[in-house]
Design a protein around this motif. Sequence first.
Motif, PDB file in Angstrom:
ATOM      1  N   SER A  10     -14.708  -1.305 -13.739  1.00 19.87           N
ATOM      2  CA  SER A  10     -14.598  -2.769 -13.681  1.00 19.87           C
ATOM      3  C   SER A  10     -13.627  -3.357 -14.698  1.00 19.87           C
ATOM      4  N   LYS A  42     -18.508  -2.766 -11.187  1.00 21.04           N
ATOM      5  CA  LYS A  42     -17.668  -2.567  -9.999  1.00 21.04           C
ATOM      6  C   LYS A  42     -16.869  -1.286 -10.221  1.00 21.04           C
ATOM      7  N   ILE A  44     -14.246   1.539  -8.096  1.00 17.88           N
ATOM      8  CA  ILE A  44     -13.470   1.885  -6.904  1.00 17.88           C
ATOM      9  C   ILE A  44     -13.157   3.375  -6.972  1.00 17.88           C
ATOM     10  N   LYS A  55     -11.201   4.962   0.424  1.00 18.73           N
ATOM     11  CA  LYS A  55     -11.291   3.996  -0.670  1.00 18.73           C
ATOM     12  C   LYS A  55     -12.623   3.284  -0.530  1.00 18.73           C
ATOM     13  N   GLU A  57     -15.547   0.880  -2.524  1.00 15.46           N
ATOM     14  CA  GLU A  57     -15.863   0.003  -3.648  1.00 15.46           C
ATOM     15  C   GLU A  57     -17.378  -0.068  -3.786  1.00 15.46           C
ATOM     16  N   GLU A  59     -20.762  -1.539  -6.298  1.00  8.86           N
ATOM     17  CA  GLU A  59     -21.241  -2.446  -7.335  1.00  8.86           C
ATOM     18  C   GLU A  59     -22.522  -1.868  -7.907  1.00  8.86           C
TER      19      GLU A  59
END
Length: 108
Positions: A10, A42, A44, A55, A57, A59
């Motif tokens: 993040s 966060k 990735i 890819k 993502e 949280e």
Amino acid sequence: MEKSWKITLSDGTQFKGLKLNGNNFVSETEVTENDFKGKLSKVIIEGQEDGQVVKQEYEHMELVQVAHYEDGYYFILRELSKAEIKERKMQGDIEYLAMMTDIDLEEA
């Protein structure tokens, strides 16, 4: 073909050139728990799998472990469930209320 993964935290911290061994990411450069503290709200994860660019993502992740072996630094990340997030928020709220009302939760 050698697979290579990249993880971005993040705060923008990046781990590049990672290998994947089961659910462990493997880095040739040193990785410590401190590298992840406060940076997992966060995440990735990018790489290639079966010829396809991946890819994802996430949280609210947490670091499960970091281990150092001869061939590199192994680490595991996992996404927290909604129930775990809710439980942690509720516990934080309880601790905050206890602090504000001068109640010692340790004595109970």
